[in-house]
Design an enzyme around this catalytic site. Structure first.
Site, PDB file in Angstrom:
ATOM      1  N   GLU A 131       8.618  58.322  51.941  1.00 46.69           N
ATOM      2  CA  GLU A 131       7.453  58.671  51.106  1.00 46.69           C
ATOM      3  C   GLU A 131       7.416  57.846  49.828  1.00 46.69           C
ATOM      4  O   GLU A 131       6.358  57.609  49.274  1.00 46.69           O
ATOM      5  CB  GLU A 131       7.494  60.164  50.731  1.00 46.69           C
ATOM      6  CG  GLU A 131       6.740  61.038  51.693  1.00 46.69           C
ATOM      7  CD  GLU A 131       6.530  62.474  51.188  1.00 46.69           C
ATOM      8  OE1 GLU A 131       7.066  62.849  50.133  1.00 46.69           O
ATOM      9  OE2 GLU A 131       5.834  63.220  51.888  1.00 46.69           O
ATOM     10  N   HIS A 173      25.394  56.675  72.347  1.00 52.49           N
ATOM     11  CA  HIS A 173      25.116  56.840  73.768  1.00 52.49           C
ATOM     12  C   HIS A 173      23.620  56.964  74.025  1.00 52.49           C
ATOM     13  O   HIS A 173      23.203  57.345  75.115  1.00 52.49           O
ATOM     14  CB  HIS A 173      25.881  58.057  74.296  1.00 52.49           C
ATOM     15  CG  HIS A 173      27.360  57.892  74.153  1.00 52.49           C
ATOM     16  ND1 HIS A 173      28.186  57.495  75.185  1.00 52.49           N
ATOM     17  CD2 HIS A 173      28.168  58.008  73.062  1.00 52.49           C
ATOM     18  CE1 HIS A 173      29.438  57.399  74.748  1.00 52.49           C
ATOM     19  NE2 HIS A 173      29.447  57.703  73.455  1.00 52.49           N
ATOM     20  N   LYS A 194      -4.265  65.721  56.563  1.00 50.33           N
ATOM     21  CA  LYS A 194      -4.762  67.027  56.106  1.00 50.33           C
ATOM     22  C   LYS A 194      -6.287  67.051  56.178  1.00 50.33           C
ATOM     23  O   LYS A 194      -6.884  68.035  56.607  1.00 50.33           O
ATOM     24  CB  LYS A 194      -4.326  67.287  54.655  1.00 50.33           C
ATOM     25  CG  LYS A 194      -2.834  67.482  54.491  1.00 50.33           C
ATOM     26  CD  LYS A 194      -2.497  67.820  53.049  1.00 50.33           C
ATOM     27  CE  LYS A 194      -1.008  67.771  52.810  1.00 50.33           C
ATOM     28  NZ  LYS A 194      -0.636  67.802  51.410  1.00 50.33           N
TER      29      LYS A 194
HETATM   30  O1  PA5 Z   1       7.562  65.101  48.346  1.00 50.20           O
HETATM   31  C1  PA5 Z   1       6.539  65.768  48.329  1.00 50.20           C
HETATM   32  O2  PA5 Z   1       5.836  65.838  47.331  1.00 50.20           O
HETATM   33  C2  PA5 Z   1       6.100  66.532  49.558  1.00 50.20           C
HETATM   34  O3  PA5 Z   1       6.978  66.418  50.590  1.00 50.20           O
HETATM   35  C3  PA5 Z   1       5.963  68.015  49.210  1.00 50.20           C
HETATM   36  O4  PA5 Z   1       7.205  68.477  48.778  1.00 50.20           O
HETATM   37  C4  PA5 Z   1       5.505  68.825  50.412  1.00 50.20           C
HETATM   38  O5  PA5 Z   1       4.285  68.341  50.865  1.00 50.20           O
HETATM   39  C5  PA5 Z   1       5.371  70.293  50.053  1.00 50.20           C
HETATM   40  O6  PA5 Z   1       4.494  70.448  48.988  1.00 50.20           O
HETATM   41  P1  PA5 Z   1       4.399  71.825  48.203  1.00 50.20           P
HETATM   42  O7  PA5 Z   1       5.703  72.075  47.565  1.00 50.20           O
HETATM   43  O8  PA5 Z   1       3.308  71.600  47.207  1.00 50.20           O
HETATM   44  O9  PA5 Z   1       4.046  72.885  49.210  1.00 50.20           O
END
Ligand code: PA5
Length: 444
Positions: free
Chosen positions: A286, A307, A421
């Site tokens: 990310e 394996h 989303k």
């Molecule tokens: O790194 C990030 O920002 C995401 O992985 C969020 O943690 C994830 O989408 C969950 O978001 P939230 O804590 O707002 O539910």
């Protein structure tokens, strides 16, 4: 903790890595002085050294509440950064067969990290006969997966033990002021913990997001944070590049990337570290995968995956490098027994520790992969425990910040996560998505 890049230098010259010294140190300075990209999300940088006794005590108090009330299961609801740090730590520190062993602490399990109907059905079925609590974690408070799971769990718990008692067993971890979960927690009177504004999900393991589930499961959050704080010191501005493991790791990755090694495989020889790798994948994926750039983070657990994935790593497309988390000491000792019949011809291993065999597999694999064209970075930790995990988490976080800056991206946003989303909401006819809904349905 040590970093060994000797088996990289046959692929990229050591001088090229060290030539990044000034640039890498400037990245650290930018992270501390908040002058780089994503500077609103740098609260994690000095977080370990700033956590006070009051914060630990409040978290430990919740853990003690569940223990005292003999709560058998605590369901932690969250996804992505609101899930993986806690899950990684619990998997790493727990007995391999914890689900089948008794403990004085509640069993911590997770929900809200998927939208699988069977997962949630089977979870509710299990909880029918267990006393349980819920820790719901969402910074935004609006993420679909945990929100759906929490709806089900909240209704189930309230039906089971009544609204009053359910309220005492539910804890919310969310933004200080904003979001649906904050509003709900205030309305219902849940105990709450705050996710700081300036700490993004994937950098939040050392906030209550990670610390609360870890404490509930009975692990030492103070040692975890101490490890992170020590790593904070060891990688801070002023530490020479040559002594700064995170800066060297980041510079090495970027040199490898420039040399065409676009996939990094994080490998470990301990199944307990599987979710540390999942956490790491999110952190690097990310943070760096944007603007059509970034090293693709993958992971293997060895020797199991030798394996399955071993063939590809040895002889597939030569765009990969491997980073091994090497563990010096195991928690237990076990020797291979002599077998008089020796049908498997393994008596040459008699009386050897299992870990010695594992270590020779690790060494042999490293040499084979290097010979096959796969550069190898080794991160060596003395043992799997709270302190070393804390060091490892912070090491990877700060290295990720440096690496993202070296790559020229903002390592603290994730604009690409919105695309799925939008489509999902359009397909589900969410109010406000009428136009997108029409378009997507025409396309299908
Ligand atoms: O790194 C990030 O920002 C995401 O992985 C969020 O943690 C994830 O989408 C969950 O978001 P939230 O804590 O707002 O539910």
């Amino acid at each position: 903790m040590k970093l060994n890049i000797r088996e990289v230098t046959g692929f990229v010259p050591e001088e090229a890595i060290y030539a990044r010294k000034t640039e890498a140190l400037a990245c650290i300075k930018a992270l501390y002085e908040k002058t780089g990209k994503g500077s609103d999300y740098l609260g994690w940088v000095q977080l370990p050294s700033s956590i006070g006794d009051g914060e630990f005590a409040a978290i430990e108090d919740v853990a003690a509440f569940y223990r005292k009330n003999k709560v058998e299961v605590v369901v932690v609801v969250g996804i992505g950064g609101s899930y993986l740090g806690g899950k990684a730590t619990l998997e790493a520190l727990s007995d391999n067969f914890w689900q089948m062993k008794n403990s004085e602490h509640p069993k911590v399990i997770f929900a809200g990290q998927n939208i699988s109907e069977d997962y949630l059905y089977e979870l509710l079925e299990l909880l029918e006969t267990r006393s349980y609590g819920i820790v719901v974690i969402s910074k935004s408070g609006t993420t679909t997966e945990p929100a759906v799971a929490f709806r089900l769990l909240k209704a189930h718990l309230e039906n089971k033990i009544g609204k009053e008692k359910a309220r005492d067993c539910i804890v919310a971890v969310t933004d200080a002021k904003r979001g649906a979960l904050r509003t709900l927690a205030t309305q219902e009177g849940y105990r709450t913990f705050v996710i700081p504004d300036d700490v993004g999900g994937r950098y939040s393991v050392l906030t209550p997001v990670g610390l609360l589930p870890i404490a509930i499961a009975g692990f030492d959050i103070r040692q975890l944070v101490k490890g992170a704080a020590d790593m904070q010191k060891a990688t801070a501005p002023g530490v020479a590049f040559e002594d700064n493991l995170a800066a060297i790791y980041a510079a090495t990755r970027i040199e490898l990337y420039k040399a065409g090694k676009t996939t990094e495989i994080l490998a470990s020889y301990h199944p307990k570290l599987l979710y540390v790798a999942e956490w790491w994948k999110q952190l690097y994926g990310e943070s760096e995968g944007k603007e059509n750039k970034g090293i693709f983070p993958a992971a293997v657990t060895l020797t199991a995956d030798l394996h399955s994935m071993g063939q590809y790593i040895q002889e597939g497309l030569r765009n990969i490098f491997e980073t091994v988390i090497s563990v010096d000491r195991t928690a237990h000792k076990l020797r291979i027994p002599e077998d008089p019949a020796n049908l498997d011809t393994l008596n040459f291993l008699s009386e050897k520790r299992i870990d010695e065999v594992n270590k020779m597999a690790e060494l042999g694999t490293m040499l084979a992969h290097v010979d096959g064209g796969v550069p190898n970075i080794r991160i060596e930790i003395p043992a799997i425990n709270e302190y070393n995990l804390g060091r490892l988490f912070y090491f990877f976080e700060i290295a990720c910040g440096i690496s993202g800056y070296l790559l020229g991206v903002n390592p603290f946003d994730q604009p690409g996560v919105e695309a799925y989303k939008k489509n999902m909401f359009a397909l589900l006819d969410k109010p406000g998505y009428e136009e997108e809904s029409k378009k997507i349905k025409e396309r299908l």
